[in-house]
Design a protein around this motif. Structure first.
Motif, mmCIF file in Angstrom:
data_model
loop_
_atom_site.group_PDB
_atom_site.id
_atom_site.type_symbol
_atom_site.label_atom_id
_atom_site.label_comp_id
_atom_site.label_asym_id
_atom_site.label_seq_id
_atom_site.Cartn_x
_atom_site.Cartn_y
_atom_site.Cartn_z
ATOM 1 N N VAL A 104 0.847 -1.192 0.000
ATOM 2 C CA VAL A 104 0.000 0.000 0.000
ATOM 3 C C VAL A 104 0.888 1.250 0.000
ATOM 4 O O VAL A 104 0.652 2.203 -0.739
ATOM 5 C CB VAL A 104 -0.964 0.012 1.207
ATOM 6 N N LEU A 105 1.953 1.231 0.802
ATOM 7 C CA LEU A 105 2.857 2.383 0.855
ATOM 8 C C LEU A 105 3.531 2.603 -0.506
ATOM 9 O O LEU A 105 3.618 3.741 -0.992
ATOM 10 C CB LEU A 105 3.907 2.188 1.953
ATOM 11 N N LEU A 106 4.000 1.525 -1.131
ATOM 12 C CA LEU A 106 4.618 1.636 -2.468
ATOM 13 C C LEU A 106 3.627 2.254 -3.454
ATOM 14 O O LEU A 106 3.985 3.140 -4.237
ATOM 15 C CB LEU A 106 5.066 0.252 -2.960
ATOM 16 N N ALA A 107 2.370 1.818 -3.402
ATOM 17 C CA ALA A 107 1.355 2.334 -4.323
ATOM 18 C C ALA A 107 1.051 3.804 -4.033
ATOM 19 O O ALA A 107 0.944 4.625 -4.948
ATOM 20 C CB ALA A 107 0.083 1.491 -4.242
ATOM 21 N N GLU A 108 0.905 4.164 -2.750
ATOM 22 C CA GLU A 108 0.648 5.569 -2.394
ATOM 23 C C GLU A 108 1.777 6.456 -2.915
ATOM 24 O O GLU A 108 1.551 7.579 -3.373
ATOM 25 C CB GLU A 108 0.510 5.739 -0.877
ATOM 26 N N LYS A 109 2.997 5.952 -2.840
ATOM 27 C CA LYS A 109 4.158 6.741 -3.253
ATOM 28 C C LYS A 109 4.424 6.652 -4.755
ATOM 29 O O LYS A 109 5.322 7.325 -5.261
ATOM 30 C CB LYS A 109 5.400 6.278 -2.483
ATOM 31 N N GLY A 110 3.670 5.784 -5.451
ATOM 32 C CA GLY A 110 3.874 5.641 -6.883
ATOM 33 C C GLY A 110 5.197 4.975 -7.259
ATOM 34 O O GLY A 110 5.762 5.233 -8.314
ATOM 35 N N ASP B 111 -2.412 4.164 9.860
ATOM 36 C CA ASP B 111 -3.631 3.761 9.152
ATOM 37 C C ASP B 111 -3.339 2.611 8.194
ATOM 38 O O ASP B 111 -4.130 1.667 8.075
ATOM 39 C CB ASP B 111 -4.205 4.963 8.389
ATOM 40 N N LEU B 112 -2.197 2.686 7.511
ATOM 41 C CA LEU B 112 -1.833 1.621 6.569
ATOM 42 C C LEU B 112 -1.608 0.305 7.310
ATOM 43 O O LEU B 112 -2.041 -0.762 6.861
ATOM 44 C CB LEU B 112 -0.560 2.011 5.804
ATOM 45 N N ALA B 113 -0.921 0.372 8.455
ATOM 46 C CA ALA B 113 -0.635 -0.844 9.225
ATOM 47 C C ALA B 113 -1.930 -1.462 9.744
ATOM 48 O O ALA B 113 -2.151 -2.671 9.635
ATOM 49 C CB ALA B 113 0.301 -0.521 10.385
ATOM 50 N N ALA B 114 -2.799 -0.615 10.297
ATOM 51 C CA ALA B 114 -4.059 -1.115 10.860
ATOM 52 C C ALA B 114 -4.944 -1.711 9.773
ATOM 53 O O ALA B 114 -5.469 -2.824 9.919
ATOM 54 C CB ALA B 114 -4.783 0.020 11.577
ATOM 55 N N ALA B 115 -5.114 -0.979 8.663
ATOM 56 C CA ALA B 115 -5.998 -1.454 7.595
ATOM 57 C C ALA B 115 -5.455 -2.753 6.987
ATOM 58 O O ALA B 115 -6.226 -3.628 6.589
ATOM 59 C CB ALA B 115 -6.152 -0.376 6.526
ATOM 60 N N GLN C 287 -17.872 3.724 13.631
ATOM 61 C CA GLN C 287 -16.800 4.676 13.389
ATOM 62 C C GLN C 287 -15.587 3.992 12.737
ATOM 63 O O GLN C 287 -15.049 4.467 11.737
ATOM 64 C CB GLN C 287 -16.384 5.309 14.725
ATOM 65 N N ALA C 288 -15.195 2.874 13.323
ATOM 66 C CA ALA C 288 -14.075 2.107 12.768
ATOM 67 C C ALA C 288 -14.412 1.663 11.344
ATOM 68 O O ALA C 288 -13.569 1.699 10.450
ATOM 69 C CB ALA C 288 -13.784 0.897 13.659
ATOM 70 N N LYS C 289 -15.667 1.255 11.133
ATOM 71 C CA LYS C 289 -16.065 0.771 9.814
ATOM 72 C C LYS C 289 -15.972 1.889 8.763
ATOM 73 O O LYS C 289 -15.472 1.669 7.667
ATOM 74 C CB LYS C 289 -17.495 0.217 9.862
ATOM 75 N N ARG C 290 -16.439 3.092 9.131
ATOM 76 C CA ARG C 290 -16.394 4.204 8.176
ATOM 77 C C ARG C 290 -14.944 4.522 7.790
ATOM 78 O O ARG C 290 -14.624 4.736 6.635
ATOM 79 C CB ARG C 290 -17.096 5.431 8.764
ATOM 80 N N TRP C 291 -14.062 4.523 8.809
ATOM 81 C CA TRP C 291 -12.638 4.739 8.538
ATOM 82 C C TRP C 291 -12.090 3.644 7.617
ATOM 83 O O TRP C 291 -11.392 3.928 6.642
ATOM 84 C CB TRP C 291 -11.857 4.780 9.867
ATOM 85 N N ARG D 164 -9.345 3.393 -1.409
ATOM 86 C CA ARG D 164 -8.174 4.044 -1.998
ATOM 87 C C ARG D 164 -7.622 3.233 -3.168
ATOM 88 O O ARG D 164 -7.546 2.010 -3.101
ATOM 89 C CB ARG D 164 -7.063 4.231 -0.951
ATOM 90 N N PRO D 165 -7.203 3.928 -4.236
ATOM 91 C CA PRO D 165 -6.626 3.222 -5.389
ATOM 92 C C PRO D 165 -5.398 2.378 -4.999
ATOM 93 O O PRO D 165 -5.055 1.426 -5.698
ATOM 94 C CB PRO D 165 -6.231 4.359 -6.327
ATOM 95 N N SER D 166 -4.733 2.735 -3.904
ATOM 96 C CA SER D 166 -3.582 1.936 -3.458
ATOM 97 C C SER D 166 -4.015 0.603 -2.857
ATOM 98 O O SER D 166 -3.238 -0.353 -2.803
ATOM 99 C CB SER D 166 -2.787 2.710 -2.398
#
Ligand code: GSH
Ligand code: GSH
Lengths: 223, 223
Positions: B18-24, B164-168, B187-191, B198-200
């Protein structure tokens, strides 16, 4: 003024304390026994683990030894322990995790449970089989340290780093609890005696956990 | 070109991807099943764990998901995920460790063992009692996420972060394996639905582990 919640035989607290001393950052050590599961402590840290570093005046609470070390690296220039390129820093960090997770799980945690918690909390005798397993695992870890030192001056490269602090902290607790036999590990031993002789390390070796005594060589600097 | 050694249901690999994708950052995913304990893989990483990120041309081998994420933060400016003051960054890092260590140990690791390894390696049925324990632990972790979101927009503060990335990543694997019940956790579900959209993240949700199917809601974005 920082307060550091910890107890003398916690290897993660020891790593943070050595780093604080190398950097010349003053702090007040405060005794916290996680096995007592104090309510105020659990409110502060949901993991229930030490170390916790607190600055009450500035309302800063830092949890987890690696997060604390990264914080100190970012805020104090002196005695930088994550040096080099991004790849060098990745090598340091993965070795810190190696000692914090794998050495701890295979050796230090076992010894702490058998020789400290069983005595203090359960008033039970240690399990000789588990102690032998921890000592066997220690031999494999010392072999790995020898292997790293075949190629490098310090564990992660050409300069001392957080990897050396993490490794020496785990080893020193395992040593206190009788888990380390240096036989056939001359290289690792020479490196460890170098760590032991540092002014940042020596005061920690003088501390004792009541009722549990280290072996005679625990503090000496003979090779 | 980076290669990432991983398998689809590894939460630590998912966090890095996910981090690689967010960073392109482009990379080639390479399948590695750590339970096969391939000799060449163990030579590369003494922990025997994925993810491992390799650039053969530049002779860089990065081990441990947190060391890989720190490396990416240091080398790629886009989509910074360790933002804020040193104290903010410490809060992000301790939450990453919270999800990587505690959520993983209490929930994801249990589910992976019962529902994946037992099927693939041991050809055995899962233990219903352990599955119930994992689901119970998941409720406590979702409560903690709700609590964090009572005070914050994202888990570690006002911006999206590595926490957020680690938790998700942990949650999505637990969800794939039937361990998540969103009841009373609006609340957790909406997050989490925000993270899923996310496209990542979406391409990872389309991947399957052969022979193991996720529940029908695993990929949907309904609230
Ligand atoms: N990842 C944590 C680990 C800390 C840890 O395991 N501390 C032990 C003492 S050495 C502890 O507090 N254990 C009590 C418990 O886990 O309940 C860190 O690096 O700070
Ligand atoms: N601290 C490691 C943990 C990685 C990890 O536990 N990976 C699992 C797969 S999800 C694994 O490879 N397990 C095999 C083993 O431990 O033998 C990281 O963050 O990269």
């Amino acid at each position: 003024m920082w307060q550091l919640l910890q107890f003398p035989l916690c290897p993660f607290s020891r790593k943070v304390r050595v780093l604080l001393a190398e950097k010349g950052v003053g702090y007040e050590p405060v005794r916290e026994h996680p096995w007592e599961r104090r309510d105020e402590f659990l409110d502060m840290n949901p993991t229930g683990q030490v170390p916790v570093m607190v600055d009450t005046a500035r309302k800063i609470v830092l949890l987890d030894s690696m997060a604390i070390c990264e914080y100190l690296e970012e805020t104090v220039d002196k005695a930088a322990m994550l040096n080099g390129t991004a790849a060098d820093r990745a090598e340091i960090r993965r070795l810190v995790t190696w000692f914090d997770v794998h050495f701890y799980r295979d050796i230090t945690a076992l010894l702490l449970h058998e020789r400290m918690e069983k005595r203090i909390v359960h008033r039970a005798a240690p399990d000789a089989k588990l102690l032998r397993e921890a000592m066997k695992a220690a031999v494999a870890h010392l072999d790995y340290i020898d292997y790293l030192l075949d190629h490098r001056t310090w564990l992660a490269g050409s300069t001392m780093s957080l990897a050396d602090l993490a490794a020496a902290s785990q080893i020193s607790i395992a040593d206190y609890l009788g888990g380390i036999d240096w036989k056939s590990h001359e290289q690792a031993k020479r490196w460890y005696v170098g760590m032991k002789s540092r002014p940042s390390f020596r005061p920690l070796l003088a501390e004792r956990m009541p009722g549990i005594n280290p072996p005679t060589d625990y503090e000496t600097l003979d090779i």
